[in-house]
Design an enzyme around this catalytic site. Structure first.
Site, short mmCIF file in Angstrom:
data_model
loop_
_atom_site.label_atom_id
_atom_site.label_comp_id
_atom_site.label_asym_id
_atom_site.label_seq_id
_atom_site.Cartn_x
_atom_site.Cartn_y
_atom_site.Cartn_z
N LYS A 347 55.27 35.60 70.25
CA LYS A 347 54.20 34.93 70.99
C LYS A 347 54.66 33.52 71.34
O LYS A 347 55.14 32.78 70.48
CB LYS A 347 52.93 34.88 70.14
N ASP A 352 47.71 25.85 72.91
CA ASP A 352 46.52 26.68 73.06
C ASP A 352 45.27 25.84 72.86
O ASP A 352 44.93 25.46 71.73
CB ASP A 352 46.54 27.83 72.04
N LYS A 359 38.57 25.28 71.47
CA LYS A 359 38.58 25.10 70.02
C LYS A 359 37.82 23.81 69.69
O LYS A 359 38.21 22.73 70.12
CB LYS A 359 40.02 25.01 69.51
N ASP A 372 51.57 27.26 68.14
CA ASP A 372 51.16 28.60 68.57
C ASP A 372 52.30 29.36 69.25
O ASP A 372 52.10 30.47 69.72
CB ASP A 372 49.94 28.52 69.49
N ASP A 432 39.91 32.39 73.79
CA ASP A 432 40.72 31.89 72.68
C ASP A 432 41.42 33.02 71.92
O ASP A 432 42.12 32.77 70.95
CB ASP A 432 39.84 31.08 71.71
N GLU A 434 43.84 34.69 73.26
CA GLU A 434 44.76 34.78 74.39
C GLU A 434 46.14 35.30 74.02
O GLU A 434 46.83 35.90 74.84
CB GLU A 434 44.91 33.39 75.05
N ARG A 436 47.16 37.75 72.21
CA ARG A 436 47.28 39.20 72.33
C ARG A 436 47.38 39.63 73.79
O ARG A 436 47.98 40.66 74.09
CB ARG A 436 46.11 39.88 71.61
#
Length: 579
Positions: A347, A352, A359, A372, A432, A434, A436
């Site tokens: 990933k 993010d 968030k 992330d 959020d 995202e 995946r």
């Protein structure tokens, strides 16, 4: 990452290897702008794309921050057979278990090595260790400056009740590194008070683990500090664990893996205003260029990703001024038959924000969302290490869908439906969740490379942190064979993994009224549901594993990246190269 908010020597035989701690990444961007672009725009006819490009240039230099170019320290490792009392240097460190610290009726050591050192020091070692209340417990260490030895100081490091794990020997190396930093030592040696019961293979793995712990313990990422101390350590000798070609090979292996781990740490530590998707892609290309005999790079831009119908991935990056870059490195050995084809998928969210589901609140960790992309850093760190090790018989694909999850008028909205490259549609009920969405297209791409096994790594869910804490990564796979392979690799690397269930009944929470699925379910079983989502994009013929490393990617106490995942991935690839 989907947030989970929690509310309240006698012998002259010597084997040596030297480690150049991986030089600071991004050095090519220190003397010049990240992009050098020249274009003209007719007044009043400025296109939307040109406006976004201008914004992109501004974002790339946000804060005028550029990493310092720090000279890479050189540490020489050597395995020697030499009498401990004769070794000359700054610190002689001895790893001792609680059993090794047993004393006779006169309060003298019974262990032969400690007894010999104590005798040479006139009993001062036993006396001083008693005063320091050193009993050999794990985590204990004491450094003593006692006259009478060739070394200026002697350090005792506790190994616990018994030593049988890679992690224990790595901890010994880390303790030695801490002592070296504190004393500003240049030369150190490490020995074990007892090697009884250690097989020849165990001695090799112990030496490798000690060196790994020391090398990673010495490393400090000071690229973004205005002032920093240079490490003084120049050499580390391993005493009493053998010499010759085999241990020399082990030391070289430790050096190569450490280089990959340090590279991974530097990538994760780099702030998002420095490490954009474009810069991450450049770093991947530099790896391939450095090891061009075995590695090649293919970087796909937005238009190329559109041609491959990567709608799920591209939707995530749509709001950012920094465009997505899809990274594909391929490792092929220089000769011989290819027996296995593997893929490592990471990933790669360089930042993010959460998107429109931004968030917020305690525990959201938005200030740490530079990490992330920890999965992609582990994958690229493994690529660097394998480029140096050059295993035979295995082809490895390293795949990263790099982008940022931001907010703008062009961005993905809650309720949007996106289409992945395998044709499956996804209703985005949470922007959020995202990671995946990017991994969906990355996994489809990996399967299209004709691989037999895929391991993906991602800082995917806060739920996994709650379940397993900050030190253990969650493992999800329908394949028992693959689970055993990776578990064996983690035993050798010392990284902690725990297999989690793939409870198919939980998939019911992912039902959409307008698309094939939604991208996130309820709060319960969040890490499991995320893994089940990824499973929808993997060919049934391919063995697949998902590793959620949201916890161990970051050391909150040290406020630094850990480099988690690199060592296990390298061990797993090497195991496949020999089978």
């Amino acid at each position: 990452m989907a947030a989970l908010r929690v509310f309240s020597v006698a012998s002259t035989s010597t084997s040596s290897s030297s480690l150049h701690c991986y030089p600071s990444v991004f050095t090519k961007f220190q003397s010049s702008p990240i992009w050098s672009i020249s274009f003209s725009v007719t007044p009043l006819l400025c296109s939307r794309r040109a406006k976004r490009m201008a914004h992109s240039i501004a974002r790339a230099t946000l804060g005028l921050t550029h990493p310092n170019q720090i000279e890479a320290p050189k540490i020489s490792f050597a395995a020697k057979e030499i009498d401990l009392v004769e070794w000359k240097g700054d610190i002689l460190a001895v790893g001792a278990t609680e059993k090794d610290l047993a004393r006779d009726e006169n309060s003298k050591f019974q262990n032969p090595i400690l007894q010999k050192l104590d005798s040479k020091l006139g009993g001062l070692l036993s006396e001083a260790s008693s005063e320091e209340d050193f009993s050999g417990k794990s985590g204990q260490s004491t450094v003593l400056r006692l006259p009478g030895l060739g070394s200026k100081r002697i350090a005792l490091v506790g190994l616990g009740s018994s030593v049988s794990s890679t992690a224990a020997y790595r901890s010994l190396g880390e303790a030695v590194a801490a002592a070296a930093k504190s004393a500003q030592a240049s030369n150190i040696a490490v020995a074990l008070a007892s090697t009884d019961g250690l097989s020849a293979e165990s001695k090799l793995s112990s030496a490798s683990a000690i060196v790994t712990g020391a090398a990673l313990g010495i490393f400090e990422d000071n690229r973004f500090k205005s002032e920093s101390k240079k490490p003084t350590l120049k050499s580390l000798d391993i005493l009493g664990l053998g010499t010759g070609p085999e241990i020399e090979k082990k030391l070289k292996y430790a050096e190569d893996v450490c280089a990959g781990v340090i590279f991974c740490r530097e990538l994760v530590n780099a702030p998002a205003n420095v490490l954009t998707p474009a810069v991450l892609a450049e770093e991947a290309k530099k790896i391939a260029s450095t090891y061009s005999d075995v590695l090649s790079a293919n970087i796909l831009d937005v238009e190329q990703c559109k041609e491959l119908k990567m709608g799920s991935y591209l939707a995530v990056g749509e709001a950012s001024a920094n465009p997505p870059h899809f990274i594909h490195l391929c490792y092929k050995p220089t000769g011989g038959e290819i027996k296995k084809k593997l893929a490592l998928v990471g990933k790669g969210l360089t930042f993010d924000s959460g998107g429109y589901n931004i968030k917020t609140g305690p525990g959201c960790l938005i200030e740490l969302m530079k990490f992330d992309m920890g999965g992609s850093a582990a994958v690229l760190g493994a690529a660097k290490a394998l480029g140096q090790i050059k295993p035979a018989g295995v082809e490895v694909h390293f795949i990263v869908a790099a982008c940022e999850n931001m907010i703008s008028g062009t961005g993905m909205r809650p309720g949007d439906v996106v289409t992945a490259s395998n044709g499956k549609t996804i209703e985005v009920n949470n922007t959020d969740a995202e990671g995946r969405l990017t991994l969906a297209d990355a996994l489809v791409y990996a399967c299209n490379q004709g691989v037999e096994k895929i391991v993906d790594l991602a800082t995917l869910t806060g739920a996994c942190i709650v379940a397993l804490g900050p030190s253990i990564a969650g493992v999800f796979t329908p394949s028992d064979d693959l689970a055993k392979e990776v578990a064996a690799a983690s035993e050798l690397s010392g990284e902690k993994l725990w297999r989690m269930p793939l409870e198919e009944s939980y998939w019911d929470t992912m039902t959409s009224g307008v698309a094939d699925m939604v991208n996130t379910g309820g709060r319960q079983g969040g890490a499991i549901v995320a893994a089940l989502f990824l499973k929808q994009f993997v060919d049934e013929k391919v063995q697949w594993m998902h590793i959620d490393l949201a916890g161990p990617v970051w050391n909150d106490k040290k406020k630094n990246a850990t480099g988690f995942g690199v060592s296990t991935l390298v061990e797993w690839v090497l195991k496949n190269s020999t089978n």
